[in-house]
Design an enzyme around this catalytic site. Structure first.
Site, PDB file in Angstrom:
ATOM      1  N   TYR A  65       0.841  -1.196   0.000  1.00 59.94           N
ATOM      2  CA  TYR A  65       0.000   0.000   0.000  1.00 59.94           C
ATOM      3  C   TYR A  65       0.880   1.252   0.000  1.00 59.94           C
ATOM      4  O   TYR A  65       1.591   1.530   0.973  1.00 59.94           O
ATOM      5  CB  TYR A  65      -0.925   0.017   1.217  1.00 59.94           C
ATOM      6  CG  TYR A  65      -1.867  -1.163   1.321  1.00 59.94           C
ATOM      7  CD1 TYR A  65      -2.112  -2.013   0.235  1.00 59.94           C
ATOM      8  CD2 TYR A  65      -2.518  -1.437   2.514  1.00 59.94           C
ATOM      9  CE1 TYR A  65      -2.977  -3.087   0.345  1.00 59.94           C
ATOM     10  CE2 TYR A  65      -3.397  -2.515   2.624  1.00 59.94           C
ATOM     11  CZ  TYR A  65      -3.609  -3.345   1.540  1.00 59.94           C
ATOM     12  OH  TYR A  65      -4.466  -4.415   1.651  1.00 59.94           O
ATOM     13  N   HIS A  88       0.679 -11.831   0.917  1.00 60.13           N
ATOM     14  CA  HIS A  88      -0.377 -11.080   0.246  1.00 60.13           C
ATOM     15  C   HIS A  88      -1.095 -11.907  -0.836  1.00 60.13           C
ATOM     16  O   HIS A  88      -2.300 -11.786  -1.008  1.00 60.13           O
ATOM     17  CB  HIS A  88       0.202  -9.805  -0.360  1.00 60.13           C
ATOM     18  CG  HIS A  88      -0.756  -8.665  -0.380  1.00 60.13           C
ATOM     19  ND1 HIS A  88      -0.379  -7.360  -0.254  1.00 60.13           N
ATOM     20  CD2 HIS A  88      -2.102  -8.619  -0.508  1.00 60.13           C
ATOM     21  CE1 HIS A  88      -1.442  -6.569  -0.307  1.00 60.13           C
ATOM     22  NE2 HIS A  88      -2.500  -7.315  -0.472  1.00 60.13           N
TER      23      HIS A  88
END
Length: 273
Positions: A52, A110
């Site tokens: 992010y 992830h």
């Protein structure tokens, strides 16, 4: 707020997501303030990732929790291209620095990449032994991936889940329920706002004096093993997310959502965003 056991800890069933935080310097103060307000409300699970804003979101989280670390259940995620033995160790160190903490409560892969799961898990276990993470889990894993992983130590699987993306109900969600593995739902109120403009969700929201976003959150939380991690920067939206914990949908509400967004009747490819 409702709580659930996640990796041996009791956490709120509505947490705070941080995807897209840290991308705009002009928004950093608002993002910081939202995370702090969320903690004040009791949404003490914060989910972030090195992906992010390429660490920018972790930096904002670090600022927000600096003097409140003991209150927070901190989740971060590692890129698949960093999931080798040495890559995991180095990536975790970078995340710890950005987050300003010695320990990440829950560290997730992830999504699957080129490295064998066994190698990544071994590195996760090394981090756990060193006290740099307390537990580990995965994200964007389908049933076959979870079966191949075959690891009771895996604390969660974080996947896309909302009324418009419910393919996991056919297999992933039941699999995790059978294995007593909580499921973390990302984008629980959708993306781009289309779900929040849906007529069915609006009718249900009007009936309960709620918002479509609250209906979507309550819908996800109807499953006892689900944790939702919506993102909010607007303080009113943040309060609405918190209040969604009190909303209970009835059979008619659920039937209307099923009519608008039919549940899966066969295996579907795992959806990701």
């Amino acid at each position: 707020m409702q709580t659930i056991e996640l990796g041996g800890d009791s956490v709120p069933r509505i947490g705070q997501g941080t995807w897209h935080m840290g991308e705009n310097a002009g928004q950093r103060h608002a993002e910081f303030r939202a995370l702090r307000e969320g903690l004040d409300l009791g949404m003490t699970l914060i989910d972030t990732a090195e992906m992010y804003a390429e660490g920018g979101a972790e930096e904002i989280v670090g600022q927000a929790i600096r003097d409140r670390r003991d209150e927070v259940y901190l989740v971060s995620k590692i890129y698949p291209h960093n999931a080798s033995t040495q890559g995991v160790l180095a990536a975790c160190e970078r995340s710890l620095r950005r987050l300003g903490t010695d320990t990440i409560d829950l560290y997730l892969l992830h999504w699957r990449g080129q490295y064998p799961l066994s190698e990544t898990v071994e590195a996760f276990e090394r981090l756990r032994e060193q006290g740099k993470i307390l537990r580990w889990g995965v994200s964007n894993f389908d049933v076959d991936d979870l079966a191949e992983l075959d690891a009771p130590a895996c604390a969660t699987n974080q996947v896309l889940y909302n009324p418009g993306a419910r393919g996991i109900e056919y297999d992933v969600l039941p699999w995790q329920a059978r294995h007593s593995m909580p499921l973390m739902a990302y984008c629980p109120i959708g993306q781009g706002g289309a779900l929040l403009r849906d007529a069915a969700l609006q009718r249900i929201a009007d009936k309960h004096s709620a918002t479509p976003a609250q209906v979507a959150l309550a819908w996800a939380l109807r499953h006892p093993g689900v944790i939702a991690i919506p993102k909010a920067v607007n303080l009113e939206h943040l309060k609405q997310n918190f209040d969604a914990d009190k909303l209970r949908l009835d059979d008619d509400d659920l039937a209307q959502i099923d009519a608008a967004y039919p549940p899966p009747t066969r295996k579907q490819s795992l959806q990701m965003v």
